[in-house]
Write a protein that holds these residues in place. Structure first.
Motif, PDB file in Angstrom:
ATOM      1  N   PRO A 153      -1.965   0.639   8.501  1.00  0.00           N
ATOM      2  CA  PRO A 153      -1.513  -0.712   8.873  1.00  0.00           C
ATOM      3  C   PRO A 153      -0.281  -0.724   9.768  1.00  0.00           C
ATOM      4  O   PRO A 153      -0.039  -1.718  10.469  1.00  0.00           O
ATOM      5  N   GLU A 154       0.465   0.388   9.779  1.00  0.00           N
ATOM      6  CA  GLU A 154       1.626   0.448  10.664  1.00  0.00           C
ATOM      7  C   GLU A 154       1.233   0.391  12.137  1.00  0.00           C
ATOM      8  O   GLU A 154       2.049   0.024  13.007  1.00  0.00           O
ATOM      9  N   LEU A 155      -0.023   0.721  12.429  1.00  0.00           N
ATOM     10  CA  LEU A 155      -0.518   0.644  13.806  1.00  0.00           C
ATOM     11  C   LEU A 155      -0.989  -0.758  14.179  1.00  0.00           C
ATOM     12  O   LEU A 155      -1.189  -1.050  15.368  1.00  0.00           O
ATOM     13  N   TYR A 156      -1.183  -1.593  13.172  1.00  0.00           N
ATOM     14  CA  TYR A 156      -1.792  -2.896  13.391  1.00  0.00           C
ATOM     15  C   TYR A 156      -0.975  -3.990  12.696  1.00  0.00           C
ATOM     16  O   TYR A 156      -1.396  -4.522  11.664  1.00  0.00           O
ATOM     17  N   PRO A 157       0.183  -4.325  13.219  1.00  0.00           N
ATOM     18  CA  PRO A 157       1.009  -5.349  12.571  1.00  0.00           C
ATOM     19  C   PRO A 157       0.226  -6.638  12.319  1.00  0.00           C
ATOM     20  O   PRO A 157      -0.482  -7.133  13.190  1.00  0.00           O
ATOM     21  N   GLY A 158       0.333  -7.136  11.102  1.00  0.00           N
ATOM     22  CA  GLY A 158      -0.360  -8.372  10.751  1.00  0.00           C
ATOM     23  C   GLY A 158      -1.808  -8.215  10.362  1.00  0.00           C
ATOM     24  O   GLY A 158      -2.506  -9.212  10.151  1.00  0.00           O
ATOM     25  N   ALA A 190       3.784  -1.286   1.382  1.00  0.00           N
ATOM     26  CA  ALA A 190       4.138  -2.565   1.990  1.00  0.00           C
ATOM     27  C   ALA A 190       2.893  -3.394   2.288  1.00  0.00           C
ATOM     28  O   ALA A 190       2.887  -4.615   2.112  1.00  0.00           O
ATOM     29  N   SER A 191       1.831  -2.734   2.738  1.00  0.00           N
ATOM     30  CA  SER A 191       0.590  -3.436   3.039  1.00  0.00           C
ATOM     31  C   SER A 191      -0.047  -3.993   1.771  1.00  0.00           C
ATOM     32  O   SER A 191      -0.503  -5.144   1.739  1.00  0.00           O
ATOM     33  N   VAL A 192      -0.075  -3.182   0.716  1.00  0.00           N
ATOM     34  CA  VAL A 192      -0.635  -3.646  -0.556  1.00  0.00           C
ATOM     35  C   VAL A 192       0.176  -4.828  -1.079  1.00  0.00           C
ATOM     36  O   VAL A 192      -0.374  -5.823  -1.563  1.00  0.00           O
TER      37      VAL A 192
END
Length: 291
Positions: A153-158, A190-192
């Protein structure tokens, strides 16, 4: 002692968690056969993360399939594991000179042109990388359940917002799906946490092996702790089970990626709740296992 669970507040590393002493019924339930999840679909037998892999898992009799979601250059969600396209497609032939062939550097239309099956065998020639919409439709068609990983997810903000929006559009956030057929996980805490904060009703999982002392923090936003099979012990599984997650239920542990009978028997003996496998039929034969 009464039949109700005994709880105690535990403070570790500045976080408060709930330590749970199980009732007799709960303790017995921990020893049920583990759920067996088809990793990237039936990826031992069909091209990973394709519709063919979902169908193979279904033919083998498995309800739960796992997948990986990423975002294209033009904002579409697609199902693929690697953050680049080279390993599982013919991208180097179709689009020469565009290395390193990152998923995020290609549009959905470009990705739809790629063959994602030939690498697994000639009979799979023409398989495609599915969009998340196509994938959800097939899972629903097969009456299966989904363990969805938000990949990198760090590659795809939001991306969490995008995933939830699409799940809602495809009617995957209704009561039945949320309660019985959907888990969202990631290697990113952070994503979870973001998914949990946006939709606290969804079951969530953290991929990794947090230190035992950090488990109270993870129990605030994750219902499952999902570590690699080589990192766990009976003591670690018991430590996970000792806490309740954000929905008030005992934390569960699904381990990955188990592809042989001996390892399947070992982790089942540790008391895991689920086993994720490329060859789920091998695991089922070794340990039984639900779904």
């Amino acid at each position: 002692m009464s039949a109700r669970a005994v709880t105690a507040t535990v403070t570790l590393v500045g976080f408060v968690g709930i330590l749970v002493l199980p009732t007799a019924a709960e303790a017995a339930q921990q020893h049920d056969r583990p759920v067996v999840v088809a990793h990237r679909g039936g990826s031992g037998y069909a091209p990973e993360n394709t519709l063919q892999a979902i169908d193979k898992a279904d033919k083998l009799g498995f309800d739960w399939v796992e997948n990986d979601v990423q975002r294209t250059k033009d904002g579409r969600l697609v199902v693929i594991h690697d953050t680049h396209l080279a390993r599982t497609t013919n991208v180097e032939q179709v689009f020469p000179g565009r290395a390193p062939y990152n998923v995020r550097d290609f549009t959905a239309a470009e990705i739809a042109k790629l063959d994602a099956g030939r690498w697994k065998g000639a009979k799979f020639t023409g398989a495609r990388i599915p969009t998340l919409t196509q994938y959800l439709d097939r899972v629903d068609h097969n009456h299966q359940k989904l363990l969805m990983e938000i990949k990198a997810p760090e590659l795809y903000p939001g991306i969490e917002k995008d995933v939830l929006r699409l799940l809602g559009k495809e009617d995957w956030l209704n009561r039945d799906h949320v309660r019985n057929r959907l888990v969202i996980q990631s290697f990113s805490a952070a994503s979870v946490r973001t998914v949990h904060e946006r939709r606290p009703d969804i079951t969530t999982g953290f991929l990794g092996t947090p230190a035992k002392g950090d488990l109270p923090r993870y129990a605030r936003f994750a219902d499952l702790i999902n570590p690699s099979n080589g990192t766990i012990s009976a003591g670690y599984v018991a430590a996970v089970h000792a806490f309740r997650g954000p929905h008030g239920k005992r934390l569960k542990l699904f381990t990955w990626t188990v592809n042989d009978a001996a390892t399947a028997r070992r982790v089942a003996g540790l008391g895991v709740d689920g086993i994720i496998s490329n060859v789920p039929d091998v695991v089922r034969k070794a340990v039984g296992g639900g779904e």
